[in-house]
Design a protein around this motif. Structure first.
Motif, PDB file in Angstrom:
ATOM      1  N   VAL A 195      -2.892  -4.145  -3.830  1.00  0.00           N
ATOM      2  CA  VAL A 195      -3.308  -2.598  -4.406  1.00  0.00           C
ATOM      3  C   VAL A 195      -3.880  -3.293  -5.762  1.00  0.00           C
ATOM      4  O   VAL A 195      -3.395  -4.166  -6.412  1.00  0.00           O
ATOM      5  CB  VAL A 195      -2.071  -1.894  -4.511  1.00  0.00           C
ATOM      6  N   THR A 196      -4.528  -2.299  -6.369  1.00  0.00           N
ATOM      7  CA  THR A 196      -5.278  -2.749  -7.565  1.00  0.00           C
ATOM      8  C   THR A 196      -4.317  -2.137  -8.866  1.00  0.00           C
ATOM      9  O   THR A 196      -3.684  -1.044  -8.640  1.00  0.00           O
ATOM     10  CB  THR A 196      -6.606  -2.255  -7.794  1.00  0.00           C
TER      11      THR A 196
ATOM     12  N   TYR B 186       0.948  -1.271   0.088  1.00  0.00           N
ATOM     13  CA  TYR B 186      -0.072   0.074  -0.173  1.00  0.00           C
ATOM     14  C   TYR B 186       0.931   1.198   0.033  1.00  0.00           C
ATOM     15  O   TYR B 186       0.525   2.185  -0.405  1.00  0.00           O
ATOM     16  CB  TYR B 186      -1.021   0.019   1.186  1.00  0.00           C
TER      17      TYR B 186
ATOM     18  N   LEU C 285       1.896   3.210  -3.294  1.00  0.00           N
ATOM     19  CA  LEU C 285       1.134   4.448  -3.932  1.00  0.00           C
ATOM     20  C   LEU C 285       1.629   5.606  -3.783  1.00  0.00           C
ATOM     21  O   LEU C 285       1.728   6.667  -4.448  1.00  0.00           O
ATOM     22  CB  LEU C 285      -0.380   4.078  -3.766  1.00  0.00           C
TER      23      LEU C 285
ATOM     24  N   SER D  80      -5.460   1.532  -9.281  1.00  0.00           N
ATOM     25  CA  SER D  80      -5.089   2.732  -8.676  1.00  0.00           C
ATOM     26  C   SER D  80      -3.630   2.997  -8.865  1.00  0.00           C
ATOM     27  O   SER D  80      -3.195   4.107  -8.933  1.00  0.00           O
ATOM     28  CB  SER D  80      -5.349   2.209  -7.035  1.00  0.00           C
TER      29      SER D  80
END
Length: 398
Positions: A46-47, A18, A21, A50
């Protein structure tokens, strides 16, 4: 700052993913662009949406995606960046790197890259302290991998100790140090680029077809190796390099003055296509047709020879002076003659005949000529020529 630098960010599959990002934002604040690569495990945290939205770039995920391979194969992707960052670098990714495995896109990119690599380890304290991880860490250090962290602190599993991923701002700062600590750190290099415009009247001028693309590429490649670059350019169409001092000029006379003002420097790369002649008495007003149909007469004078002037300086001559020879016939012979006549150290020779498509094009086909060698390089992109030349310059200026 990292203006113009490209970072390939490999995001490993750990809870610390995370933070990646925020790391993207930290790189962007420094002026870098980021291309994210997600491992399959990273997508649990995380995608791709994103990561891609924050980076403003396509996210790469699958080694066997045929569309990606057609657009940008894993070899090209691994070498298009200035730095590869792995954050978080899990115990699994570190083990793959240490043992040369290439079982997915991330590990294959790490095997294929020829750029510096920095990892930010993140794992449970017991995994970090495991003998296998310690062995792998020593192997990676021996291989030249840059290590950032880990930190000591509380972990998502509830334990406390070493293994917590370094904070994004610290990782971005460490990456900056890696990029700005290249073999040309501390060297000041002057690069000239583009055409010159020699006025005939306020609306007409003498010029050539140089786009300035090769000069800009050379400046970018030198900056990537840590050099401080002063870029003196005529009216070029190519994008300007980022992260250097830019001096804009129009004429050969102006370019010579800007060069002399910049000296002393460690190296000087004269990639500009300087006009050989200028009109001796350029008109202050537009030259008009006359009723009798008489053609205007133009008188010419030779422009100053910037390459020869700097090469033959008794004081302030750079340690390395590199000229360019753009020829349409007898390329090598003419370039060797130019090397002897100008008294520079190297000449980069190329054939700019119209059928080659080189002047104003995206590729170049050059021969590097020194007093002792004639080195033919294969035709390649101007960026690749610049990187190869920058590497040679770094060796010469050690």
């Amino acid at each position: 700052m990292l203006h113009g630098r490209k970072i390939l960010l490999i995001i490993g599959g750990g809870i610390a993913a995370y933070k990646s990002l925020e790391l993207i934002r930290c790189f962007q604040k420094r002026g870098a662009s980021v291309v994210p690569v997600l491992t399959k495990a990273a997508e649990e945290f995380v995608t791709p949406l994103s990561a891609g939205a924050l980076a403003g770039n396509k996210v790469y995920r699958d080694l066997f995606n045929l569309t990606d391979e057609a657009e940008m194969g894993h070899i090209e992707l691994s070498r298009a960046a200035d730095l590869v960052v792995v954050a978080p670098a899990t115990a699994d990714l570190m083990a793959k790197m240490a043992h040369g495995l290439a079982t997915d896109l991330a590990s294959t990119l790490l095997m294929a890259t020829d750029k510096p690599v920095m990892i930010a380890p993140a794992m449970n304290v017991k995994m970090w302290e495991h003998a296998a991880t310690k062995r792998n860490l020593e192997t990676l250090k021996h291989d030249g991998i840059h290590i950032c962290g880990p930190d000591e602190g509380g972990m998502a599993c509830g334990e406390f100790g070493m293994g917590r991923m370094a904070e994004p701002e610290f990782i971005a700062s460490a990456a900056s140090d890696v990029l700005l600590n290249g073999p040309l750190k501390g060297k000041h290099i002057l690069v000239t680029s583009g055409p010159t415009h020699e006025p005939i009247d306020p609306v007409r001028y003498i010029a050539n077809r140089s786009s300035g693309a090769q000069g800009s590429a050379i400046a970018n490649a030198l900056i990537a190796l840590g050099a401080r670059v002063t870029f003196i350019t005529g009216p070029a169409r190519a994008d300007m390099p980022i992260g250097c001092v830019i001096e804009r000029v129009q004429t050969a006379g102006e370019m010579l003055k800007a060069v002399e003002k910049t000296l002393p420097v460690d190296g000087a790369i004269f990639a500009a296509a300087v006009a050989d002649w200028r009109v001796t008495s350029a008109s202050d007003s537009k030259i008009k047709k006359n009723k009798s149909g008489d053609l205007p007469t133009l008188s010419f004078a030779e422009n100053p020879d910037i390459l020869a002037t700097v090469s033959q300086m008794k004081k302030q001559r750079p340690k390395l002076v590199v000229g360019f020879a753009a020829e349409t016939n007898d390329v090598i012979d003419n370039a060797k003659a130019k090397l002897a006549r100008k008294k520079c150290d190297w000449i980069v020779a190329n054939d700019v005949s119209p059928e080659t498509g080189i002047m104003g094009g995206a590729e170049n086909d050059v021969t590097l000529i020194t007093p002792t060698d004639t080195l033919d390089w294969p035709r390649m992109s101007k960026d690749a020529v610049a990187q190869k030349l920058a590497a040679e310059i770094a060796k010469a200026l050690k």
